[in-house]
Design a protein around this motif. Sequence first.
Motif, PDB file in Angstrom:
ATOM      1  N   TYR A 262       0.811  -1.216   0.000  1.00 50.35           N
ATOM      2  CA  TYR A 262       0.000   0.000   0.000  1.00 50.35           C
ATOM      3  C   TYR A 262       0.846   1.269   0.000  1.00 50.35           C
ATOM      4  CZ  TYR A 262      -4.350  -2.491   0.211  1.00 50.35           C
ATOM      5  OH  TYR A 262      -5.416  -3.281  -0.133  1.00 50.35           O
ATOM      6  N   PHE A 263       2.043   1.212   0.556  1.00 50.58           N
ATOM      7  CA  PHE A 263       2.962   2.344   0.473  1.00 50.58           C
ATOM      8  C   PHE A 263       3.261   2.673  -0.982  1.00 50.58           C
ATOM      9  CE2 PHE A 263       7.196   4.181   0.195  1.00 50.58           C
ATOM     10  CZ  PHE A 263       7.186   5.157   1.184  1.00 50.58           C
ATOM     11  N   MET A 264       3.584   1.648  -1.762  1.00 49.10           N
ATOM     12  CA  MET A 264       3.943   1.852  -3.154  1.00 49.10           C
ATOM     13  C   MET A 264       2.726   2.106  -4.044  1.00 49.10           C
ATOM     14  SD  MET A 264       7.140   1.909  -3.469  1.00 49.10           S
ATOM     15  CE  MET A 264       8.498   1.668  -2.327  1.00 49.10           C
ATOM     16  N   THR A 265       1.642   1.392  -3.799  1.00 51.28           N
ATOM     17  CA  THR A 265       0.453   1.552  -4.635  1.00 51.28           C
ATOM     18  C   THR A 265      -0.126   2.957  -4.514  1.00 51.28           C
ATOM     19  OG1 THR A 265      -0.096  -0.797  -4.481  1.00 51.28           O
ATOM     20  CG2 THR A 265      -1.879   0.698  -5.076  1.00 51.28           C
ATOM     21  N   VAL A 266      -0.392   3.380  -3.284  1.00 55.32           N
ATOM     22  CA  VAL A 266      -0.992   4.709  -3.071  1.00 55.32           C
ATOM     23  C   VAL A 266      -0.005   5.811  -3.429  1.00 55.32           C
ATOM     24  CG1 VAL A 266      -2.014   6.262  -1.358  1.00 55.32           C
ATOM     25  CG2 VAL A 266      -2.540   3.821  -1.297  1.00 55.32           C
ATOM     26  N   GLY A 267       1.267   5.632  -3.068  1.00 55.00           N
ATOM     27  CA  GLY A 267       2.263   6.645  -3.374  1.00 55.00           C
ATOM     28  C   GLY A 267       2.404   6.896  -4.867  1.00 55.00           C
ATOM     29  N   GLY A 268       2.540   5.821  -5.650  1.00 52.33           N
ATOM     30  CA  GLY A 268       2.671   5.978  -7.093  1.00 52.33           C
ATOM     31  C   GLY A 268       1.426   6.550  -7.736  1.00 52.33           C
ATOM     32  N   GLU A 269       0.268   6.061  -7.300  1.00 53.79           N
ATOM     33  CA  GLU A 269      -1.010   6.534  -7.859  1.00 53.79           C
ATOM     34  C   GLU A 269      -1.218   8.023  -7.586  1.00 53.79           C
ATOM     35  OE1 GLU A 269      -5.164   6.348  -5.677  1.00 53.79           O
ATOM     36  OE2 GLU A 269      -4.520   4.367  -6.328  1.00 53.79           O
ATOM     37  N   GLN A 270      -0.965   8.444  -6.335  1.00 47.38           N
ATOM     38  CA  GLN A 270      -1.162   9.850  -5.982  1.00 47.38           C
ATOM     39  C   GLN A 270      -0.130  10.764  -6.649  1.00 47.38           C
ATOM     40  OE1 GLN A 270      -3.671  11.350  -4.120  1.00 47.38           O
ATOM     41  NE2 GLN A 270      -4.595   9.341  -4.429  1.00 47.38           N
ATOM     42  N   MET A 271       1.101  10.293  -6.770  1.00 45.38           N
ATOM     43  CA  MET A 271       2.123  11.099  -7.422  1.00 45.38           C
ATOM     44  C   MET A 271       1.754  11.359  -8.877  1.00 45.38           C
ATOM     45  SD  MET A 271       6.123  10.198  -8.114  1.00 45.38           S
ATOM     46  CE  MET A 271       5.605   8.857  -9.178  1.00 45.38           C
ATOM     47  N   PHE A 272       1.366  10.314  -9.590  1.00 43.25           N
ATOM     48  CA  PHE A 272       1.010  10.496 -10.995  1.00 43.25           C
ATOM     49  C   PHE A 272      -0.257  11.335 -11.133  1.00 43.25           C
ATOM     50  CE2 PHE A 272      -0.983   9.146 -15.005  1.00 43.25           C
ATOM     51  CZ  PHE A 272       0.056   9.420 -15.881  1.00 43.25           C
ATOM     52  N   GLY A 273      -1.274  11.044 -10.302  1.00 40.88           N
ATOM     53  CA  GLY A 273      -2.517  11.798 -10.385  1.00 40.88           C
ATOM     54  C   GLY A 273      -2.353  13.270 -10.079  1.00 40.88           C
ATOM     55  N   ASN A 274      -1.450  13.608  -9.143  1.00 41.20           N
ATOM     56  CA  ASN A 274      -1.264  15.003  -8.769  1.00 41.20           C
ATOM     57  C   ASN A 274      -0.338  15.765  -9.704  1.00 41.20           C
ATOM     58  OD1 ASN A 274      -2.464  15.914  -5.938  1.00 41.20           O
ATOM     59  ND2 ASN A 274      -1.969  13.753  -5.774  1.00 41.20           N
ATOM     60  N   PHE A 275       0.511  15.057 -10.453  1.00 36.10           N
ATOM     61  CA  PHE A 275       1.489  15.748 -11.294  1.00 36.10           C
ATOM     62  C   PHE A 275       1.267  15.558 -12.791  1.00 36.10           C
ATOM     63  CE2 PHE A 275       3.847  16.063  -7.352  1.00 36.10           C
ATOM     64  CZ  PHE A 275       4.528  17.264  -7.477  1.00 36.10           C
ATOM     65  N   VAL A 276       0.270  14.761 -13.195  1.00 37.84           N
ATOM     66  CA  VAL A 276       0.096  14.529 -14.622  1.00 37.84           C
ATOM     67  C   VAL A 276      -0.267  15.820 -15.348  1.00 37.84           C
ATOM     68  CG1 VAL A 276      -2.341  13.852 -14.397  1.00 37.84           C
ATOM     69  CG2 VAL A 276      -0.989  13.036 -16.342  1.00 37.84           C
ATOM     70  N   ARG A 277      -1.037  16.697 -14.720  1.00 38.50           N
ATOM     71  CA  ARG A 277      -1.392  17.962 -15.363  1.00 38.50           C
ATOM     72  C   ARG A 277      -0.151  18.845 -15.532  1.00 38.50           C
ATOM     73  NH1 ARG A 277      -3.117  23.218 -13.876  1.00 38.50           N
ATOM     74  NH2 ARG A 277      -4.566  24.109 -15.409  1.00 38.50           N
ATOM     75  N   SER A 278       0.653  18.948 -14.473  1.00 37.83           N
ATOM     76  CA  SER A 278       1.878  19.743 -14.563  1.00 37.83           C
ATOM     77  C   SER A 278       2.846  19.141 -15.573  1.00 37.83           C
ATOM     78  CB  SER A 278       2.550  19.827 -13.182  1.00 37.83           C
ATOM     79  OG  SER A 278       1.687  20.396 -12.239  1.00 37.83           O
ATOM     80  N   PHE A 279       2.938  17.820 -15.600  1.00 31.67           N
ATOM     81  CA  PHE A 279       3.805  17.138 -16.561  1.00 31.67           C
ATOM     82  C   PHE A 279       3.381  17.468 -17.987  1.00 31.67           C
ATOM     83  CE2 PHE A 279       4.773  13.579 -19.336  1.00 31.67           C
ATOM     84  CZ  PHE A 279       6.093  13.281 -19.033  1.00 31.67           C
ATOM     85  N   ALA A 280       2.071  17.434 -18.261  1.00 31.60           N
ATOM     86  CA  ALA A 280       1.582  17.703 -19.610  1.00 31.60           C
ATOM     87  C   ALA A 280       1.872  19.134 -20.040  1.00 31.60           C
ATOM     88  CB  ALA A 280       0.074  17.427 -19.675  1.00 31.60           C
ATOM     89  N   VAL A 281       1.732  20.082 -19.107  1.00 26.33           N
ATOM     90  CA  VAL A 281       1.963  21.493 -19.434  1.00 26.33           C
ATOM     91  C   VAL A 281       3.453  21.771 -19.624  1.00 26.33           C
ATOM     92  CG1 VAL A 281       1.817  23.846 -18.537  1.00 26.33           C
ATOM     93  CG2 VAL A 281      -0.138  22.306 -18.321  1.00 26.33           C
ATOM     94  N   ASP A 282       4.276  21.279 -18.715  1.00 28.07           N
ATOM     95  CA  ASP A 282       5.695  21.631 -18.722  1.00 28.07           C
ATOM     96  C   ASP A 282       6.514  20.829 -19.733  1.00 28.07           C
ATOM     97  OD1 ASP A 282       5.181  23.442 -16.740  1.00 28.07           O
ATOM     98  OD2 ASP A 282       5.815  22.134 -15.101  1.00 28.07           O
TER      99      ASP A 282
END
Length: 467
Positions: A262-282
């Motif tokens: 759960y450390f890895m599952t939630v961590g990876g999911e939240q990281m991608f979900g929170n930064f995918v918009r910034s990643f797409a813009v930048d």
Amino acid sequence: MASQRYLIIKTLFLISIAICKGMYSEIPGATMIDLKILFNAKYEQISRSVSARGIGSIIGGFIGGFFMDRFRDWSDLLLAVFLTLGGFVLLFLPFVHDLGFLWFVFFATGISSGVANIAINVGVLLMWEEKAAPPLHAIHMGFGVGAILAPLVANPFLAVPADDQMNGSSAGNTSFGNTTKHYLKESAVQYPFVIIAFLIIGSGIPFFVYQCLHIKERKAYSPINSEERRKPSLKEMINPATYADGSLFYGCVMFCLLFVYYFMTVGGEQMFGNFVRSFAVDNLHFSRNHASYLDTAFWACFTVGRFIGIVSSKFFSLRFLLITEVALNFISVTAMDISATKGPSYLWGFTIAQGLIAAPLYPIGMSFGNTLVKISGVCLTLIEVAGSLGDFTFIWLAGKYYDSYGPQAILYGYQASSILVLIVGICFLIVSCLRKDRFSRTEFSPCELPVSSEVNEIETSDSNKRK
């Protein structure tokens, strides 16, 4: 019929809380760029404040797990109070003037979120008992619905740079210091948080009523019929052997595997979900509206993936689902790491695929884990703490390395997460092959303490009659 209707209505209220929790959890990703503008900060500074919710969720998880096991009759009041407090703290966001106070806002609302997560899951398990699987999946789908709504709520209030309407080439390059950047529309990023705060407060109100109804119902019972269960001691609650057929070693191994999963599952999911918009813009120079649609598409596919998990669990074994999902997650993230930066269509395709694939990882881990150890309030606390630590660690490190190494750091972090999730999934399968699931290991299903007491009383009574 009335009782069934009562359970359905209360479950719907719990789903509404899950939707609000999903909105709260994903609103930082939809507003990350504008939070940078508002506080004139870097990604690392904003992500450090957002990651404080992970620390708060850890504390909330301990509070929720302890109270749900020791004071279960007051669970509705506990849920209502913490939702109300969390909502009121979130209302202070428009008045925040420094990053330190922003950290405190996310920390305090994280405590509320942690308590709510434990109370919702335990509440559904208690209400529906052996029929809890569909309501639990509906709760997890509610989180996905909230995550879809978060970018839609935030988008009307986000800043629109002057050059974003032309080609979007510098939309994500927020300037600092004396550099001036022109906007067609100024940011009003505070207001989405205020809207979500009122929704959180409103979702907690029905549970004040439910607590009053519960007290009234208990008073209607006679003392003979309302004998309380013996409350487990603190030593019993924290002992892994309690949940693993008395085996301390086996319990510790399973607790460690659940923690890493759960450390890895939630961590990876939240990281991608929170930064995918910034990643797409930048990285790929999406316009901000276009990037918001991408963010919404990820969480929409995430919700669909949860629904697919409900259907597939009816036709396939848990072993098959677990190994298939962790393997597909690894393959998808690896392909995205290699190809996502080639163009917008690649990023769109992999984002949609990852939303569908990552969604079932959380519930399948809980379902499969429940066949190996008994999942209770304390086990849910362990899962909540692991997920919260993953959320805190991954988002903080993502912001730090985003500034240092660029947007590609997000994909590298997600790749590391998928590898470890795959390894733990294989370990789960090995353990399940070495030991049968806990329902097959025992002749009878696990009994609660009061049932054991009643059995002893019946045996004593029969013995006296024979004498």
